[in-house]
Scaffold this active site. Sequence first.
Site, PDB file in Angstrom:
ATOM      1  N   ILE A   1      31.190 -42.122  68.068  1.00  0.00           N
ATOM      2  CA  ILE A   1      32.448 -42.402  68.768  1.00  0.00           C
ATOM      3  C   ILE A   1      33.377 -43.245  67.921  1.00  0.00           C
ATOM      4  O   ILE A   1      34.497 -43.532  68.319  1.00  0.00           O
ATOM      5  CB  ILE A   1      32.205 -43.100  70.135  1.00  0.00           C
TER       6      ILE A   1
ATOM      7  N   PHE B   1      31.683 -50.532  58.227  1.00  0.00           N
ATOM      8  CA  PHE B   1      30.294 -50.948  58.400  1.00  0.00           C
ATOM      9  C   PHE B   1      29.348 -49.777  58.562  1.00  0.00           C
ATOM     10  O   PHE B   1      28.160 -49.918  58.433  1.00  0.00           O
ATOM     11  CB  PHE B   1      30.195 -51.823  59.645  1.00  0.00           C
ATOM     12  N   GLY B   2      29.891 -48.626  58.941  1.00  0.00           N
ATOM     13  CA  GLY B   2      29.033 -47.499  59.265  1.00  0.00           C
ATOM     14  C   GLY B   2      29.603 -46.797  60.480  1.00  0.00           C
ATOM     15  O   GLY B   2      30.817 -46.737  60.659  1.00  0.00           O
TER      16      GLY B   2
ATOM     17  N   LYS C   1      26.251 -49.681  66.950  1.00  0.00           N
ATOM     18  CA  LYS C   1      26.898 -49.755  65.646  1.00  0.00           C
ATOM     19  C   LYS C   1      25.802 -49.812  64.623  1.00  0.00           C
ATOM     20  O   LYS C   1      25.014 -50.756  64.619  1.00  0.00           O
ATOM     21  CB  LYS C   1      27.644 -51.081  65.565  1.00  0.00           C
TER      22      LYS C   1
ATOM     23  N   ASP D   1      41.065 -60.388  63.305  1.00  0.00           N
ATOM     24  CA  ASP D   1      41.350 -58.955  63.179  1.00  0.00           C
ATOM     25  C   ASP D   1      41.796 -58.382  64.518  1.00  0.00           C
ATOM     26  O   ASP D   1      41.247 -57.401  65.007  1.00  0.00           O
ATOM     27  CB  ASP D   1      40.130 -58.214  62.631  1.00  0.00           C
TER      28      ASP D   1
END
Length: 840
Positions: A506, A511-512, A528, A624
């Site tokens: 999704i 980071f991946g 994650k 962020d």
Amino acid sequence: MWNCREDWLIIFIYVLSVFPLVCFSANFVPIDNYLIDCGSHTNTSIGSNLNFTSDTFFKNFLSTQEDILANTTLKSINSTTDFSPLYQTARIFISSSKYTFPINKKGRHWIRLYFFPFSYQNYNLSAANFAVTTEHNILLSSFSVPKKNPVMKEYLVNVTLDTLVITFTPSNNSTAFVNAIEVVSVPDDLIADDAIALNPRREYTGLLTDAFETVFRLNMGGPSVSSSVDPLHRTWVPDTSFLIQPNLATNFSSIGAVKYAKGGATENIAPPSVYGTLTEMNSDGDPRSNFNVTWKFDVEPGFQYLVRLHFCDIVSKGLNELYFNVYITSLLAAKDLDIGEKTHNTLATPYFMDFVTTPSVDNKILVSIGPSDVNSDYPNAILNGLEIMKMNNSISSLSASAAVSLPSSHGSKSKKVGVIVGVSLGIFCALVAMVGGFFVLRKRRRQLAQQGDSKTWVPLSDGTSHTMGSKYSNATTASAASNFGYRFPFAVVQEATNNFDESWVIGVGGFGKVYKGELSDGTKVACKRGNPRSHQGLAEFRTEIEMLSQFRHRHLVSLIGYCDERNEMILIYEYMENGTVKSHLYGSGLPSLSWKERLEICIGAARGLHYLHTGYAKAVIHRDVKSANILLDENLMAKVADFGLSKTGPEIDQTHVSTAVKGSFGYLDPEYFRRQQLTEKSDVYSFGVVLLEVLCARPVIDPSLPRERVNLAEWAMKWQKKGELARIVDPTLAGKIRPDSLRKFAETAEKCLADFGVDRPSMGDVLWNLEYALQLQEAVVKGDPEENSTNMIGELCPQINNFEQEPSVSVEQSEASSLDDLSGVSMSKVFSQLVKSEGR
Ligand SMILES: *[C@@H]1O[C@H](CO)[C@@H](O)[C@H](O)[C@H]1NC(C)=O
Ligand SMILES: *[C@@H]1O[C@H](CO)[C@@H](O)[C@H](O)[C@H]1NC(C)=O
């Protein structure tokens, strides 16, 4: 599943085979009574009354691809003391395998697992590493039995289904094994639903649905009580080795004196051989004796423990002679305890008390008994038995080995590497920015992660509730923190994400990937999965989880757990049904949001950020803030995510000078960019950009547009200065925003975007202004809309003025105050970078 006739026949034969048991335990006949000798070709009798059935006769209950029956001879075994023939055979699993037990009576059951790691052919069982789970509980994860000693694990679980499935899952390239299994009904009243929780003292309810692991079970002042003597086949061990000062204690026994009576404990709670012996103060007849007898137990942090104290006053000659105090880890558990009074004025009647407690900071549970002030004539105190049972954590796990090995400090080496990486990244970022390389931003992230700087992992835990906060706030901070470190076996994450199904992705970031997932209980999650981490990253990864899980708020996305098995670095968050705010604004084809919905989303996000800035003793800066980091749940409630993305950046010293600029292009605070001065106001700036994005529904940087329109903030401010911002508002909102609501909103965004941080409002001010914009939209507020709206706020919402001075009082007071208790937590290096160095 179990309607096959053969199965029932087996059960019937099986039940018959254990029937002799009935003769020996008149009190309780377990309806479900599975005693399985794994990997054995023959049945095995233990003592005179326990008959373990070979699991080769149990084939229909076992689902495994392997058929590895291992055995060893007694000769190869060093420890002979409590060695049972059960340990001579084992079944070995190379892939996930299950035993399924039909349950005839739902409710509490023992699960006892026997392990003895011997070598068999090519299998060295002491190298085996595996997880054991049931449908509802993680019993063991990353478990191994390295020493050549037999291990028996005992659990007490509440079975609510018609079957109980025990699954053995080997860790990566490893094996699993088990020597014997028991699944046995337990009287439901063995543990009541409630107990007294200590620290703070209150009633604890809900024990009926908890799962337990027995960690200590002691017979005070007496010898071991073997499972063949105990009606529920428990084993009790002597207490002497747990006494801190054995010379202060002495024994007494009078098993024949024990009289079970109504109001006290039953024989199922503990047998006479437990209640009939005790440890008491060794006061030597000295009436001035005043000391405690204390037992010490090492336990795993991050869990609550049920401590059951067994008493039976077999020492007093008459009633009301013996009063004493009981302490658990220095907290007063029972004051002036008079056992006779508790058992309706009888002597020698067994009695027990249950307490729920957390371990001390150094992972100990201490149990002390000492004299009470009531009768100083005969100072004495007694304890007959003690059980300490670990309680499952909130993800129903009894295993969280990560919490045990938390690093206390970080190596200076890793810190230096972090700084060097940070500095070079800083230069890199500046270059990137100069060439206007916003296209490269994503790549930079990727590089950042590839350099092993994959600490883009600052999990945030919320928990809606203040209850969670207050539940732990009085506990020692260390154990409070570890209450939230929920470790998932890799196999569970794998299963939840359909083995990291690409079609379940999704989101993708530096980071991946982020995968949608569903836990076995139906909870939806977002997983994650980080790129493989460096070894040093592990320590910080764990510390992060420990520390940052303490931030709990309904407008921050909550962390459910993590997985660090097999070199993985996976964070498991609550699933946010409606994705990012960004996806609802443009580019995805989702239906457009109404103005009111957008205002509510902005208000939610502002609350989350306000909490970060003020909820803790020191401000935490997100760094962020962007529409892609604000997520929406099924009710479109906004939650801030990905907090502290770039946390392993360089050190921030007292003047908040940071040597590398972090954050996302288009949202970056120009002041931070110019001077590397990091404050909460940088988040406020970024949030101002988000407000414009929400209003105009376009990307913050759109290089395909004519030059003056590329940067949303610049372009929108140009219109705002002319007082014509309405001209660039999302066309789908045209005519639907009340002019004064728009004006308030635009003014707020404009203030957020002030060049200098000092001129920007605080997140609290932003929050109130947005709420006011919402009120104006809903026309709740009466008054002259042409009037200066700042004055209006003062008149109409008097609390706003208070807010300026005392932000934590007027906004979400309870969250703020519950966190005060945690302010003493020593911050990890990693974490402190996010924390403004001065208090507020
Ligand atoms: C017994 O231990 C408790 C808790 O640590 C302490 O408060 C109490 O003073 C001790 N009593 C004696 C007599 O040492
Ligand atoms: C144990 O797990 C159950 C769900 O299986 C949960 O309801 C309960 O709250 C958990 N216990 C604790 C102490 O977290």
